[in-house]
Design a protein around this motif. Sequence first.
Motif, short mmCIF file in Angstrom:
data_model
loop_
_atom_site.label_atom_id
_atom_site.label_comp_id
_atom_site.label_asym_id
_atom_site.label_seq_id
_atom_site.Cartn_x
_atom_site.Cartn_y
_atom_site.Cartn_z
N UNK A 15 -35.43 -73.81 -36.08
CA UNK A 15 -35.69 -73.06 -34.84
C UNK A 15 -36.46 -73.90 -33.84
N UNK A 16 -37.38 -74.70 -34.33
CA UNK A 16 -38.15 -75.57 -33.45
C UNK A 16 -37.26 -76.65 -32.84
N UNK A 17 -36.26 -77.08 -33.58
CA UNK A 17 -35.36 -78.14 -33.11
C UNK A 17 -34.25 -77.62 -32.19
N UNK A 18 -34.14 -76.30 -32.06
CA UNK A 18 -33.09 -75.72 -31.23
C UNK A 18 -33.55 -75.72 -29.77
N UNK A 19 -32.86 -76.48 -28.91
CA UNK A 19 -33.25 -76.52 -27.49
C UNK A 19 -33.00 -75.18 -26.81
N UNK A 20 -33.47 -75.06 -25.60
CA UNK A 20 -33.23 -73.84 -24.82
C UNK A 20 -31.73 -73.70 -24.58
N UNK A 21 -31.28 -72.49 -24.29
CA UNK A 21 -29.85 -72.29 -24.04
C UNK A 21 -29.28 -73.22 -22.96
N UNK A 23 -30.35 -76.17 -22.10
CA UNK A 23 -30.27 -77.53 -22.64
C UNK A 23 -29.09 -77.68 -23.59
N UNK A 24 -28.85 -76.64 -24.40
CA UNK A 24 -27.70 -76.68 -25.33
C UNK A 24 -26.41 -76.91 -24.57
N UNK A 25 -26.24 -76.15 -23.49
CA UNK A 25 -25.03 -76.27 -22.67
C UNK A 25 -24.94 -77.67 -22.05
N UNK A 26 -26.05 -78.15 -21.52
CA UNK A 26 -26.07 -79.47 -20.88
C UNK A 26 -25.74 -80.57 -21.88
N UNK A 27 -26.26 -80.49 -23.08
CA UNK A 27 -25.99 -81.50 -24.12
C UNK A 27 -24.50 -81.49 -24.46
N UNK A 29 -21.97 -80.35 -22.62
CA UNK A 29 -21.19 -80.81 -21.48
C UNK A 29 -21.30 -82.32 -21.29
N UNK A 30 -22.49 -82.87 -21.49
CA UNK A 30 -22.68 -84.32 -21.36
C UNK A 30 -21.84 -85.08 -22.39
N UNK A 31 -21.58 -84.44 -23.52
CA UNK A 31 -20.76 -85.07 -24.56
C UNK A 31 -19.27 -84.89 -24.28
N UNK A 32 -18.94 -84.12 -23.23
CA UNK A 32 -17.55 -83.92 -22.86
C UNK A 32 -16.80 -82.95 -23.76
N UNK A 33 -17.54 -82.03 -24.39
CA UNK A 33 -16.90 -81.06 -25.27
C UNK A 33 -16.84 -79.68 -24.62
N UNK A 34 -15.77 -78.97 -24.89
CA UNK A 34 -15.69 -77.58 -24.47
C UNK A 34 -16.40 -76.73 -25.52
N UNK A 71 -25.97 -80.40 -32.28
CA UNK A 71 -26.73 -80.65 -31.05
C UNK A 71 -27.53 -81.94 -31.17
N UNK A 72 -28.16 -82.14 -32.33
CA UNK A 72 -28.92 -83.40 -32.55
C UNK A 72 -28.00 -84.61 -32.41
N UNK A 73 -26.83 -84.53 -33.06
CA UNK A 73 -25.88 -85.64 -33.03
C UNK A 73 -25.41 -85.92 -31.61
N UNK A 74 -25.06 -84.85 -30.87
CA UNK A 74 -24.59 -85.01 -29.51
C UNK A 74 -25.70 -85.59 -28.62
N UNK A 75 -26.92 -85.15 -28.82
CA UNK A 75 -28.05 -85.64 -28.03
C UNK A 75 -28.27 -87.13 -28.29
N UNK A 76 -28.20 -87.53 -29.54
CA UNK A 76 -28.43 -88.93 -29.91
C UNK A 76 -27.33 -89.86 -29.39
N UNK A 77 -26.12 -89.32 -29.29
CA UNK A 77 -25.00 -90.17 -28.85
C UNK A 77 -24.90 -90.26 -27.34
#
Length: 78
Positions: A15-21, A23-27, A29-34, A71-77
């Motif tokens: 739960x602590x590692x879960x970003x805000x809603x 941020x989740x969307x932005x991560x 989208x930045x990864x180019x995923x629908x 989300x962690x994986x997408x953020x790191x990449x």
Amino acid sequence: MTATALRVRARLRLRQDLPSPAERRAIRQAAGLSQGELAEAIGVTRQAVSHWEAGTRTPQGTAMERYVSAIRTLRESA
């Protein structure tokens, strides 16, 4: 420490590692995923991802584990 206490700690850490809603969307989208592509990758419906990104629902159980990991994986990449 009991097995139950360890599971509770693990869930609290997720739960602590879960970003805000937003941020989740932005991560995602930045990864180019629908939403559908992310949903398929973690084994949930597109509607579930939509609710999580809107902040109307929070992932639970194994879905939470897979979602946070993705989300962690997408953020790191990024």
